[in-house]
Design a protein around this motif. Structure first.
Motif, mmCIF file in Angstrom:
data_model
loop_
_atom_site.group_PDB
_atom_site.id
_atom_site.type_symbol
_atom_site.label_atom_id
_atom_site.label_comp_id
_atom_site.label_asym_id
_atom_site.label_seq_id
_atom_site.Cartn_x
_atom_site.Cartn_y
_atom_site.Cartn_z
ATOM 1 N N ILE A 242 6.312 -5.450 -3.022
ATOM 2 C CA ILE A 242 6.216 -4.589 -4.201
ATOM 3 C C ILE A 242 4.906 -3.818 -4.120
ATOM 4 O O ILE A 242 3.847 -4.422 -3.961
ATOM 5 N N ASP A 243 4.985 -2.498 -4.246
ATOM 6 C CA ASP A 243 3.795 -1.656 -4.242
ATOM 7 C C ASP A 243 3.814 -0.726 -5.441
ATOM 8 O O ASP A 243 4.832 -0.122 -5.747
ATOM 9 N N GLY A 244 2.690 -0.595 -6.089
ATOM 10 C CA GLY A 244 2.539 0.285 -7.227
ATOM 11 C C GLY A 244 1.539 -0.312 -8.195
ATOM 12 O O GLY A 244 1.142 -1.460 -8.051
ATOM 13 N N PRO A 245 1.101 0.443 -9.140
ATOM 14 C CA PRO A 245 1.422 1.837 -9.408
ATOM 15 C C PRO A 245 0.568 2.803 -8.583
ATOM 16 O O PRO A 245 -0.366 2.394 -7.901
ATOM 17 N N ASP A 246 0.905 4.094 -8.687
ATOM 18 C CA ASP A 246 0.132 5.165 -8.078
ATOM 19 C C ASP A 246 -0.565 5.906 -9.216
ATOM 20 O O ASP A 246 0.122 6.471 -10.078
ATOM 21 N N PRO A 247 -1.901 5.904 -9.258
ATOM 22 C CA PRO A 247 -2.612 6.470 -10.418
ATOM 23 C C PRO A 247 -2.246 7.920 -10.745
ATOM 24 O O PRO A 247 -2.040 8.268 -11.904
ATOM 25 N N GLU A 248 -2.144 8.767 -9.740
ATOM 26 C CA GLU A 248 -1.838 10.182 -9.970
ATOM 27 C C GLU A 248 -0.438 10.360 -10.556
ATOM 28 O O GLU A 248 -0.244 11.054 -11.552
ATOM 29 N N LEU A 249 0.534 9.725 -9.950
ATOM 30 C CA LEU A 249 1.912 9.871 -10.421
ATOM 31 C C LEU A 249 2.148 9.114 -11.722
ATOM 32 O O LEU A 249 2.964 9.540 -12.542
ATOM 33 N N MET B 86 0.837 -1.188 0.000
ATOM 34 C CA MET B 86 0.000 0.000 0.000
ATOM 35 C C MET B 86 0.880 1.249 0.000
ATOM 36 O O MET B 86 1.794 1.365 0.801
ATOM 37 N N ILE B 87 0.622 2.151 -0.907
ATOM 38 C CA ILE B 87 1.377 3.392 -1.018
ATOM 39 C C ILE B 87 0.733 4.449 -0.126
ATOM 40 O O ILE B 87 -0.453 4.755 -0.275
ATOM 41 N N ASP B 88 1.525 4.996 0.805
ATOM 42 C CA ASP B 88 1.020 6.037 1.700
ATOM 43 C C ASP B 88 1.623 7.392 1.332
ATOM 44 O O ASP B 88 2.368 7.514 0.350
ATOM 45 N N GLU B 89 1.316 8.415 2.118
ATOM 46 C CA GLU B 89 1.779 9.775 1.812
ATOM 47 C C GLU B 89 3.304 9.891 1.853
ATOM 48 O O GLU B 89 3.897 10.615 1.074
ATOM 49 N N LYS B 90 3.938 9.178 2.781
ATOM 50 C CA LYS B 90 5.409 9.182 2.854
ATOM 51 C C LYS B 90 5.985 8.603 1.561
ATOM 52 O O LYS B 90 6.915 9.158 0.976
ATOM 53 N N ASP B 91 5.406 7.503 1.109
ATOM 54 C CA ASP B 91 5.847 6.891 -0.152
ATOM 55 C C ASP B 91 5.678 7.864 -1.320
ATOM 56 O O ASP B 91 6.552 7.974 -2.182
ATOM 57 N N LYS B 92 4.546 8.572 -1.345
ATOM 58 C CA LYS B 92 4.292 9.507 -2.448
ATOM 59 C C LYS B 92 5.341 10.606 -2.495
ATOM 60 O O LYS B 92 5.732 11.048 -3.571
ATOM 61 N N LYS B 93 5.812 11.038 -1.322
ATOM 62 C CA LYS B 93 6.853 12.065 -1.292
ATOM 63 C C LYS B 93 8.102 11.565 -2.021
ATOM 64 O O LYS B 93 8.675 12.265 -2.851
ATOM 65 N N TYR B 94 8.496 10.332 -1.739
ATOM 66 C CA TYR B 94 9.670 9.759 -2.395
ATOM 67 C C TYR B 94 9.416 9.513 -3.883
ATOM 68 O O TYR B 94 10.293 9.740 -4.720
ATOM 69 N N LEU B 95 8.216 9.053 -4.214
ATOM 70 C CA LEU B 95 7.888 8.826 -5.624
ATOM 71 C C LEU B 95 7.897 10.126 -6.418
ATOM 72 O O LEU B 95 8.315 10.143 -7.579
ATOM 73 N N LYS B 96 7.459 11.208 -5.794
ATOM 74 C CA LYS B 96 7.493 12.506 -6.481
ATOM 75 C C LYS B 96 8.930 12.891 -6.816
ATOM 76 O O LYS B 96 9.198 13.451 -7.881
ATOM 77 N N ARG B 97 9.869 12.571 -5.920
ATOM 78 C CA ARG B 97 11.280 12.847 -6.222
ATOM 79 C C ARG B 97 11.730 12.017 -7.431
ATOM 80 O O ARG B 97 12.483 12.492 -8.282
#
Length: 158
Positions: free
Chosen positions: A137-144, A1-12
């Protein structure tokens, strides 16, 4: 499960993919994060020079093998803009890295490139789970994933 902390790293990772694109390279970016949340290393695709093994996930696996203990590698997380290719997934598995989190999947990439009329490459697009075992393994994130799609479109339609 992708959480907000994960999204911060994915944005990088998406930022690194955009850096690669501005340098004329395929838009992929990845970071290696310690168990405590520290970014240990980051990289972006560097295949424009002709060496198609210069993927960021592969570079991070090499860096980890040289700089981290097996225990530190197992507790780390690799974040990436696109799901690992088979070469990078194998490198990840061989050096014993931990969790993988990706913004967009290999399946999505194949669909996007097909829609753009890009011929398939020589190496099959396999999911990470088809290459290595015992990795979270987690992903994908629809927004990113949508941001990654736009980067891929810019690269392949220039």
């Amino acid at each position: 499960m992708i959480d907000e902390k994960d999204k911060k790293y994915l944005k990088r990772c998406v930022e690194l993919a955009e850096i690669a694109l501005t340098k004329g390279d395929e838009p992929f970016g990845s970071i290696l994060v310690s168990a405590s949340g520290e970014i240990l290393a980051e990289d972006h695709n560097q295949v424009a020079g002709g060496d198609h093994t210069q993927h960021p996930e592969f570079a991070l696996a090499r860096w980890a093998a040289e700089n981290l203990t097996p225990e530190e590698r197992q507790k780390s997380t690799v974040y990436t803009s696109g799901e690992h290719c088979p070469m990078c997934a194998a490198a990840h598995g061989w050096v014993g890295l931990g969790r993988i989190v990706y913004a967009s999947s290999s399946k999505q990439l194949v669909e996007w490139l097909s829609a753009l009329g890009v011929a398939p490459g020589r190496v099959r697009n396999l999911s990470i789970a088809e290459v290595i075992r015992d990795t979270i393994i987690d992903g994908p994130d629809p927004e990113l994933a949508e941001e990654v799609r736009l980067l891929q479109e810019r690269f392949h339609t220039k």
